[in-house]
Design an enzyme around this catalytic site. Structure first.
Site, PDB file in Angstrom:
ATOM      1  N   GLU A 138     -13.720   6.388 -42.425  1.00 23.93           N
ATOM      2  CA  GLU A 138     -12.721   6.289 -41.362  1.00 23.93           C
ATOM      3  C   GLU A 138     -11.353   5.979 -41.946  1.00 23.93           C
ATOM      4  O   GLU A 138     -10.326   6.380 -41.390  1.00 23.93           O
ATOM      5  CB  GLU A 138     -13.129   5.217 -40.350  1.00 23.93           C
ATOM      6  CG  GLU A 138     -12.382   5.320 -39.028  1.00 23.93           C
ATOM      7  CD  GLU A 138     -12.983   4.440 -37.947  1.00 23.93           C
ATOM      8  OE1 GLU A 138     -13.677   4.978 -37.066  1.00 23.93           O
ATOM      9  OE2 GLU A 138     -12.765   3.210 -37.988  1.00 23.93           O
ATOM     10  N   HIS A 151     -38.191   7.405 -53.398  1.00 22.77           N
ATOM     11  CA  HIS A 151     -39.273   8.269 -52.926  1.00 22.77           C
ATOM     12  C   HIS A 151     -38.778   9.238 -51.849  1.00 22.77           C
ATOM     13  O   HIS A 151     -39.582   9.777 -51.085  1.00 22.77           O
ATOM     14  CB  HIS A 151     -40.421   7.412 -52.400  1.00 22.77           C
ATOM     15  CG  HIS A 151     -41.046   6.562 -53.462  1.00 22.77           C
ATOM     16  ND1 HIS A 151     -42.108   6.987 -54.235  1.00 22.77           N
ATOM     17  CD2 HIS A 151     -40.732   5.322 -53.915  1.00 22.77           C
ATOM     18  CE1 HIS A 151     -42.436   6.043 -55.100  1.00 22.77           C
ATOM     19  NE2 HIS A 151     -41.613   5.023 -54.927  1.00 22.77           N
ATOM     20  N   LYS A 182     -12.992  11.177 -27.984  1.00 21.56           N
ATOM     21  CA  LYS A 182     -12.979  10.323 -26.790  1.00 21.56           C
ATOM     22  C   LYS A 182     -12.289  11.035 -25.623  1.00 21.56           C
ATOM     23  O   LYS A 182     -12.768  11.008 -24.486  1.00 21.56           O
ATOM     24  CB  LYS A 182     -12.244   9.010 -27.084  1.00 21.56           C
ATOM     25  CG  LYS A 182     -12.937   8.090 -28.074  1.00 21.56           C
ATOM     26  CD  LYS A 182     -12.097   6.834 -28.257  1.00 21.56           C
ATOM     27  CE  LYS A 182     -12.679   5.898 -29.290  1.00 21.56           C
ATOM     28  NZ  LYS A 182     -11.815   4.703 -29.485  1.00 21.56           N
TER      29      LYS A 182
END
Length: 554
Positions: A359, A390, A518
Site C-alpha cells: 500500500e 511443504h 470504494k
C-alpha cells in the site's frame, strides 16, 4: 529543495549508472564461491542492533555492491529525507500532511511541532487515556449491563486498524493478560461475524469501533451488526455505552452511534492506518498484553527509530534492507519478496507487511505526479516457514523467478516440546543454505550413483535434481520474541519501506488506488439492490450484477 517537492529521476543519477555497470560485472557471481574464497564473509555482512541480528551475507553482493548502494542512498538525499520525516515536514505531499508515526514512540518530554503546535503532550495524553481504560478493564472495574466484568474485547476495524494490532497481539500471546480475550472483526462477510459472536456473551463483551472517519463501510456495517446483536441478546440502548467505545477522529458520528465522548480515543491525520498500531488503534494490543508491555513495544520501536536516524548507512538495518530490495527489484528483475517467519506466533507478520509495503510503495507516479522511471514496490508474500517448505518453497528453489526472501526466527521458544525448536531453527537455516548453495549436476549425479542407481537412470533423473542455488535471502534472528524486539522489528520494516520510496521518488503515505474501488462499490451495490437502474460502466460488471440478481436468495 525537499525530496518530496522535487523528486529525482533516479535512473539518471551517476550512482544508478554505476550500479548498472556493476550489475553486469556481477552476472556470474557465485555466493558459494564467495563463501569459499572469504572466511570473513559472514562477519562482513552481519549486523546486530535493537535486539535483532541480521545476516545478509547470503546475498548477491560484495563490499563494492554495498558501497555503491550506499552511494545511491546518499546521492538521492536519504539523510535529508529521514530528517524531514522525523521533523514533521509534509512528506505526504499529495495530502499535504506529515507522516509522524515515529512521534507515537517518542518519550514524554520530547517536543515536536506540527503547524506550530507541539503534538507530544497530546500523544502522551492519549497514552494515559489508554492506560486508564486498560487498568479499569483488567481490574474488573469496567462492567457490562448486568454488572459482570468484561471478559472479551472485539476490535472492529479493517486494514491498518486490524492487521497491525492482530499481528502484535498474536505475536505476544505469551504475554497475554489472563481474564481478557481479544478478538478481531474485519471482513464484511457475515460468516465471520456469525462465527465470532457464537463464542461471545453480550453482557461481558466490549466492542472497539476503530475507524478514523467512523464511516469505513466494512467497519460501520460490522459495528451496526454488533449493536443489533447486543440489543437482541438483552442489552439496552441506555447501557450501550458500557459495551461500545471508539477510536476515531469523527466524534459526532461516534456519539450519534451511542458512544460516550469520554470513550472516544482520538486519531490524527498525520498517522496513516498502516502505521497506526502505535496509536490508540493499538488499544486492543494494550488490552491483550497489558500497558507495561505495550510501552515496551513502543520503546523497542523507538530504539529502531534512533538506529535508523543515527547509524551510518553501511551499518543501518532498514537502509541496508531497503537498498537490497532496490538491488533485486531494479537490477535483477525480482518482482516479489517472500517473508518467511519460523515462529507460530509471528504467523501474521506477512499479512501486515503486505499492507505496509504494497500500500505504501505500490505507486506508479512520483511525488510531483510524473511517471516513475523504474519498477517500484514488489509483491510481498509468504507464511510460516516449515509449512511453506511443504508448499511453495519448491518455487523458491527450482522456479524460474528470482525471489529474495527474509527468514525470521527466534532462538528460544516459549513452549519447548522435546527437540522441536532445534529442528525448527535447523529447518530455517537449512532453507537459506539450500537457496544459496543449490545442487550442481555433478553433485546430483554422484548422489544418485551412491544409491546404486543404474547410469541410464542417473542421466534421466539428474537434471530434475539440479537446484540452481545462488538465490538471495536475509536471516533475522531474535533471542526470543518480546514486546521490545517486536517493536523494533516492525519499525525496521516501516523504515525499510520509506528508504525505497525515497529512492524511487514516490509517496509512501497515500493510497489513492484504494479509494477508486470504494467509490465504484457504491454504484455496484445500488445496482445489485435495484436502487440504481442505469447500467454499469462496462458489460462484464453489468453481466455479473445480472447473474447475482437472478440467483440471489436472502
Amino acid at each position: 529543495m525537499a525530496y518530496y517537492r522535487t523528486p529525482h529521476d533516479v535512473t539518471a543519477l551517476p550512482a544508478w549508472q554505476a550500479l548498472n555497470q556493476h550489475r553486469q560485472a556481477m552476472q556470474d557471481f557465485s555466493m558459494r564461491e564467495a563463501f569459499n574464497a572469504d572466511p570473513q564473509r559472514f562477519s562482513q555482512f552481519t549486523l546486530s542492533s535493537c535486539g535483532l541480528f541480521l545476516d545478509y551475507s547470503k546475498n548477491l553482493i560484495t563490499s563494492e555492491t554495498r558501497d555503491l548502494l550506499v552511494g545511491l542512498a546518499k546521492e538521492v538525499g536519504l539523510k535529508d529525507a529521514i530528517n524531514s520525516l522525523y521533523a514533521g515536514e509534509p512528506v505526504n505531499s499529495s495530502e499535504g500532511r506529515p507522516a509522524l508515526h515515529t512521534a507515537l514512540r517518542r518519550p514524554v518530554g520530547d517536543k515536536l511541532s506540527v503547524n506550530g503546535v507541539n503534538i507530544m503532550p497530546d500523544v502522551h495524553k492519549v497514552l494515559n487515556q489508554i492506560t486508564d481504560l486498560v487498568g479499569r478493564i483488567h481490574d474488573g472495574l469496567w462492567r457490562g449491563y448486568t454488572e459482570k466484568p468484561i471478559t472479551d474485547v472485539v476490535n472492529i476495524g479493517i486494514g491498518g486498524s486490524f492487521l497491525g494490532p492482530e499481528l502484535v497481539s498474536e505475536a505476544l500471546l505469551s504475554y497475554a493478560h489472563k481474564g481478557v480475550r481479544c478478538h478481531y472483526l474485519a471482513n464484511i462477510d457475515g460468516s465471520e461475524f456469525h462465527e465470532l459472536t457464537m463464542k461471545l456473551r453480550a453482557e461481558t463483551t466490549l466492542f472497539i469501533v476503530s475507524s478514523k472517519s467512523f464511516n469505513t463501510l466494512e467497519t460501520l456495517k460490522n459495528a451496526q451488526a454488533a449493536r443489533a446483536w447486543y440489543l437482541a441478546q438483552g442489552g439496552s440502548e441506555a447501557e450501550l455505552y458500557r459495551h461500545f467505545i471508539a477510536v476515531s477522529s469523527n466524534n459526532a458520528a461516534a456519539v450519534a452511534f451511542g458512544i460516550r465522548e469520554e470513550n472516544i480515543f482520538p486519531m490524527w491525520d498525520w498517522v496513516g492506518g498502516r502505521y497506526s498500531l502505535w496509536s490508540a488503534i493499538g488499544l486492543p494490543i494494550a488490552l491483550a498484553i497489558g500497558m507495561s508491555n505495550f510501552k515496551e513495544l513502543l520503546s523497542g520501536a523507538y530504539t529502531m527509530d534512533q538506529h535508523f536516524q543515527n547509524a551510518p548507512f553501511e551499518a543501518n538495518m532498514p537502509v541496508l534492507l531497503g537498498l537490497l530490495g532496490v538491488w533485486y527489484g531494479n537490477f535483477w528483475g525480482a518482482q516479489s519478496h517472500a517473508i518467511l517467519p519460523y515462529d507460530h506466533y509471528l504467523r501474521n507478520i506477512t499479512k501486515h507487511l503486505q499492507q505496509l509495503d504494497m500500500e505504501s510503495n505500490g505507486k506508479s507516479v512520483r511525488q510531483d505526479g510524473t511517471p516513475v522511471a523504474t519498477d517500484t514496490g514488489p509483491v510481498i508474500w509468504g507464511g510460516v516457514g516449515c509449512n511453506g517448505q511443504h508448499a511453495y518453497h519448491q518455487l523458491l528453489h527450482q522456479g524460474t523467478q528470482l525471489i529474495p526472501a527474509d527468514f525470521i526466527v527466534p532462538i528460544v521458544s516459549f513452549n519447548p516440546v522435546s527437540d522441536h525448536h532445534q529442528w525448527l531453527y535447523a529447518n530455517c537455516l537449512s532453507q537459506s543454505q539450500a537457496l544459496m548453495l543449490g545442487k550442481t549436476r555433478v553433485e546430483a549425479e554422484a548422489e544418485l550413483r551412491d544409491k546404486g542407481i543404474p547410469e541410464d537412470e542417473v542421466q534421466k533423473l539428474a537434471p530434475h535434481k539440479v537446484i540452481p542455488g545462488n538465490r538471495p535471502s536475509n536471516t533475522l534472528v531474535v533471542e526470543r520474541i518480546s514486546p521490545r524486539r517486536l517493536g523494533a522489528l516492525v519499525a525496521m520494516y516501516e523504515h525499510k519501506v520509506f528508504v525505497q520510496s525515497v529512492i524511487w521518488g514516490i509517496n509512501a503515505f497515500d493510497q489513492w488506488g484504494v479509494e477508486l474501488g470504494k467509490e465504484l462499490g457504491k454504484g455496484v451495490y445500488n445496482r445489485l439492490t435495484g436502487a440504481e437502474e442505469t447500467s454499469a460502466e462496462d458489460a462484464s460488471t453489468q453481466g455479473l450484477i445480472n447473474y447475482f440478481r437472478g440467483r440471489h436468495r436472502g
